[in-house]
Enzyme design. Sequence first.
Site, mmCIF file in Angstrom:
data_model
loop_
_atom_site.group_PDB
_atom_site.id
_atom_site.type_symbol
_atom_site.label_atom_id
_atom_site.label_comp_id
_atom_site.label_asym_id
_atom_site.label_seq_id
_atom_site.Cartn_x
_atom_site.Cartn_y
_atom_site.Cartn_z
ATOM 1 N N GLU A 1 76.024 42.689 17.791
ATOM 2 C CA GLU A 1 76.630 43.809 18.519
ATOM 3 C C GLU A 1 77.037 43.425 19.934
ATOM 4 O O GLU A 1 76.894 44.207 20.877
ATOM 5 C CB GLU A 1 75.711 45.041 18.511
ATOM 6 C CG GLU A 1 75.645 45.725 17.165
ATOM 7 C CD GLU A 1 75.241 47.184 17.225
ATOM 8 O OE1 GLU A 1 75.200 47.761 18.339
ATOM 9 O OE2 GLU A 1 74.979 47.758 16.162
ATOM 10 N N HIS B 1 67.015 47.980 19.542
ATOM 11 C CA HIS B 1 66.312 47.082 18.624
ATOM 12 C C HIS B 1 65.335 46.233 19.416
ATOM 13 O O HIS B 1 65.492 46.046 20.630
ATOM 14 C CB HIS B 1 67.290 46.152 17.900
ATOM 15 C CG HIS B 1 68.136 46.826 16.877
ATOM 16 N ND1 HIS B 1 68.069 46.548 15.532
ATOM 17 C CD2 HIS B 1 69.094 47.784 16.988
ATOM 18 C CE1 HIS B 1 68.933 47.279 14.867
ATOM 19 N NE2 HIS B 1 69.577 48.042 15.736
#
Length: 442
Positions: A46, A264
């Site tokens: 990402e 995360h």
Amino acid sequence: MLLLELNILTLNIWGIPYVSSDRAPRIEAICKELASGKYDIVSLQEVWTQQDSELLQKGTEAILPHSHYFHSGVMGAGLLVLSKYPILGTLFHAWSVNGYFHRIQHADWFGGKGVGLCRILVGGQMVHLYNAHLHAEYDNANDEYKTHRVIQAFDTAQFIEATRGNSALQILAGDLNAQPQDISYKVLLYTSKMLDSCASDSFRTNECQHNSYTSKQALARNPQGIRIDHIFVRGGDHVNAEIAEYKLPFPERVPGEKFSYSDHEAVLAKLKLFKLAARTEEPPVATIEVNCQVEEGESCAVRQLGAGDALGGASDDQQQQPEVQCNGSSTSIQSMPAARTAALHEALALCDASLLQLNTDRILYYSAATFLFVLLVLLVEFTAPVGMRTIFLLLKFIVFGVILFCVFMASIWNYMERNGVLQGKKSMEVMLHHAQKYEYFY
């Protein structure tokens, strides 16, 4: 003989422009942590903007001077690899199915997702680092991307097998959007014959309670969080890969701030590679030993066949059943061929269901296009009231646009997705048909 030691880290940095909270200060903090010298190879997901990619590369170049960003799709694949060691070659493989272009709110299709390979030379040994970010799961109860993710998982496993060559070690490090109980996790792990470096159920990498970005809704669904970020490993022929440590290395909060590094958690696996003596009388059998450091001093060890071609050449009856030992208890688990066969059968059933759904969708889209075409003809023949002509003209354009969309989805897009699913299905059938007879080659 010890060949090398490596600290591998993977992290989804959550770098979505205009969406991700505190993006700039988080990326700055991630740069500082990665430049601490604790990590040898870093696999990031990402990284959605060129600016963020350049910031991460420049901010870590003193410690991790070698890097590669994988470009793909509209936004780029979002995959960045940083390395202390030279990257001698790279290769990107885009997946045949990757979501839907019209689901703009999900945007996975625009990333042109796939799996990226970096061939890294470490102490005279070739290490293959694979970075991947599988399609996200947006609705657990009605997961319309489940088949896409399963095909991506199988495709990734086949890509690893096809490119591993004579490398001493293969590492898959990324956000796989799959928990250990998910079919995509099983398909990827069993068909690649890799091993999960985590041997404990206590680790969570997403929607964790201590993470500042975890919503109340996510905590209500999964109070303990989920583990979807993984590091899989597989030693080359005549190589023993030992996982000396596994942990979540980042602090819970960015130092001096109230927010976390990402939504995360970062994952670290410390690896050691040993050279094994070659055997001439039988195919080499290597053993991977996993020793994980678990929170609060809890220890968990896994001893399991699987490095290189450890399972090759033995029948189901002859193969030793792997055993998991954790906190003083032991549990027998399915042998690799049996587990792989079960996973492939489940994956094929998903593919068949998706193909049936695609046929249904094609009929629905064509039916909608026919209905709207009739409506458009009526609108053209209808004389608009005074003062409503602009609105009626706009309405005609909208109806015409929706007709084109329906025809495109029923024809070009439907065939593209159908062929993508068929390709994955046929590949799985080939493996399922031949795996038992030619087990050594699988």
